[in-house]
Motif scaffolding. Structure first.
Motif, PDB file in Angstrom:
ATOM      1  N   CYS A  23       0.829  -1.210   0.000  1.00  0.00           N
ATOM      2  CA  CYS A  23       0.000   0.000   0.000  1.00  0.00           C
ATOM      3  C   CYS A  23       0.864   1.262   0.000  1.00  0.00           C
ATOM      4  CB  CYS A  23      -0.929  -0.005   1.213  1.00  0.00           C
ATOM      5  SG  CYS A  23      -2.308  -1.150   1.096  1.00  0.00           S
ATOM      6  N   ASP A  64      -0.973   4.660  -3.930  1.00  0.00           N
ATOM      7  CA  ASP A  64      -1.347   6.002  -4.401  1.00  0.00           C
ATOM      8  C   ASP A  64      -2.319   6.702  -3.451  1.00  0.00           C
ATOM      9  OD1 ASP A  64       0.222   5.623  -6.655  1.00  0.00           O
ATOM     10  OD2 ASP A  64      -1.429   4.805  -7.822  1.00  0.00           O
ATOM     11  N   GLY A  65      -2.247   6.359  -2.172  1.00  0.00           N
ATOM     12  CA  GLY A  65      -3.076   7.021  -1.178  1.00  0.00           C
ATOM     13  C   GLY A  65      -4.514   6.563  -1.120  1.00  0.00           C
ATOM     14  N   ARG A 114      -2.729  -3.459  -9.611  1.00  0.00           N
ATOM     15  CA  ARG A 114      -1.317  -3.280  -9.960  1.00  0.00           C
ATOM     16  C   ARG A 114      -0.596  -4.625 -10.055  1.00  0.00           C
ATOM     17  NH1 ARG A 114      -3.173   1.123 -10.348  1.00  0.00           N
ATOM     18  NH2 ARG A 114      -2.199   3.149  -9.912  1.00  0.00           N
ATOM     19  N   ARG A 116       3.908   1.600  -1.219  1.00  0.00           N
ATOM     20  CA  ARG A 116       4.658   1.764  -2.470  1.00  0.00           C
ATOM     21  C   ARG A 116       3.765   1.901  -3.700  1.00  0.00           C
ATOM     22  NH1 ARG A 116       9.610  -0.785  -0.904  1.00  0.00           N
ATOM     23  NH2 ARG A 116       9.906  -0.047   1.239  1.00  0.00           N
ATOM     24  N   HIS A 117       2.601   1.269  -3.672  1.00  0.00           N
ATOM     25  CA  HIS A 117       1.778   1.221  -4.882  1.00  0.00           C
ATOM     26  C   HIS A 117       0.328   1.656  -4.657  1.00  0.00           C
ATOM     27  CE1 HIS A 117       4.929  -0.899  -7.130  1.00  0.00           C
ATOM     28  NE2 HIS A 117       5.135  -1.604  -6.027  1.00  0.00           N
ATOM     29  N   ASP A 131       1.600   0.741 -14.556  1.00  0.00           N
ATOM     30  CA  ASP A 131       2.518   0.932 -13.433  1.00  0.00           C
ATOM     31  C   ASP A 131       2.732  -0.332 -12.608  1.00  0.00           C
ATOM     32  OD1 ASP A 131       2.836   3.609 -14.067  1.00  0.00           O
ATOM     33  OD2 ASP A 131       1.140   4.233 -12.820  1.00  0.00           O
ATOM     34  N   ASP A 133      -4.797   2.447   2.951  1.00  0.00           N
ATOM     35  CA  ASP A 133      -3.687   2.350   3.890  1.00  0.00           C
ATOM     36  C   ASP A 133      -3.992   1.361   5.009  1.00  0.00           C
ATOM     37  OD1 ASP A 133      -5.596   3.708   5.308  1.00  0.00           O
ATOM     38  OD2 ASP A 133      -4.352   5.455   5.746  1.00  0.00           O
TER      39      ASP A 133
END
Length: 301
Positions: free
Chosen positions: A66, A71-72, A111, A68-69, A126, A75
């Motif tokens: 969460c 994007d907010g 992802r 690293r990938h 990504d 969490d």
């Protein structure tokens, strides 16, 4: 936001405790992780059938992915694993759980690596590679204190399938191949358990010259002899009787103590493994014949 993925356990060719080099091969016993993400700011975990088990590793995997990938957008969340790989048995249960959790979290975030997705699905631009995803699980294992070496050898075999040789001091993949297609794995697991974090590292480091030989054999593709030499050396270093390995020879192509034990694993054709299975089945514990896994970690639908 939900994701689901699975990754296999593995058997040992070279234990990395002696010289930092390791080698392992994936076996068809898999751990599945289901991850549900939210914005709670905390991660909880559970392991099916083991309500009192330590869940720090799988929780840390979710946190790292969460961070690293994510994007907010997430969490926190919950992760649940269920597994055909016994814990603390030398069959890379931690690596399988970490890989499955990392992939499931990436799946929940859309992802997931392209080669971990079903053929009909396309990866996000990504998305990390499976090797990069594997390194996140290794980082989480170090953070959680469940590994001495970082276990990149075990983790890479589990994530990529086939057999890998690695430099665990640099998390570098040296070789990735497949074992002979006619081979199977025979696994004997006694009732006792052995946690890799409790292994006597200093004692294992004393057999580094033998481990150097095993590494060279593995890099030359002679995995069967490599694992056999490894098995006898680490039985001595870790205090396990080598009788199961002796019983496997000369029928099996190779046999070894797996990880820091207590399981032993042998490889060879079905016909060659038949007499080994008969001997091991006389022992207390569980004997299983498994296919070698070439798929590695995959998103599960």
């Amino acid at each position: 936001m939900e994701g689901r993925a699975a990754a296999p356990g593995a058997g040992t060719v070279l234990n990395a405790l002696a010289n930092g080099s390791g080698s392992a091969f994936a076996i068809d016993a898999r751990t599945t992780a289901t991850v549900e993400l939210d914005d709670s700011g905390s991660v909880t975990g559970e392991i099916a059938g083991a309500p009192d088990a330590d869940t720090r590793l799988i929780e840390r995997c979710v946190e790292l992915v969460c961070a690293r990938h994510g994007d907010g957008v997430a969490d926190g969340g919950h992760v649940r694993t269920e597994s055909a790989v016994p814990m603390a048995a030398g069959l890379k249960s931690s690596s399988a759980a970490a890989n499955a959790t990392v992939l499931a979290t990436l799946d929940a975030l859309d992802r997931a690596p392209a080669d971990a997705l079903p053929d009909a699905e396309r990866a996000h631009a990504d998305a990390p590679t499976r090797a990069a995803a594997c390194r996140l699980g290794v980082e989480a294992a170090r953070d959680a204190g469940v590994t001495v070496t970082g276990a990149f050898d075990d983790a890479s075999a589990s994530m990529l399938g086939g057999v890998t040789v690695t430099d665990n001091t640099k998390d570098t993949l040296l070789t990735h191949e497949t074992l002979p297609t006619a081979w199977r794995a025979l696994v004997w697991t006694p009732e006792e358990r052995a946690f890799s974090a409790d292994a006597d590292v200093a004692r294992c480091e004393r057999i580094a010259p033998v481990a150097d030989l095993v590494r060279d054999l593995a890099l030359d593709g002679d995995y069967a002899r490599a694992m056999t030499v490894n098995g006898f050396a680490f039985c001595a270093a870790l205090g396990f009787p080598a009788d199961p390995a002796v019983e496997a020879l000369p029928d099996a192509a190779g046999a070894s103590l797996s990880g820091t034990g207590p399981s032993f694993v042998a490889v060879g054709t079905d016909g060659a493994l038949d007499p080994v299975a008969a001997r091991w089945q006389e022992r207390e514990g569980r004997t299983r014949r498994l296919a070698l896994d070439t798929a590695g970690g995959m998103v599960a639908r």
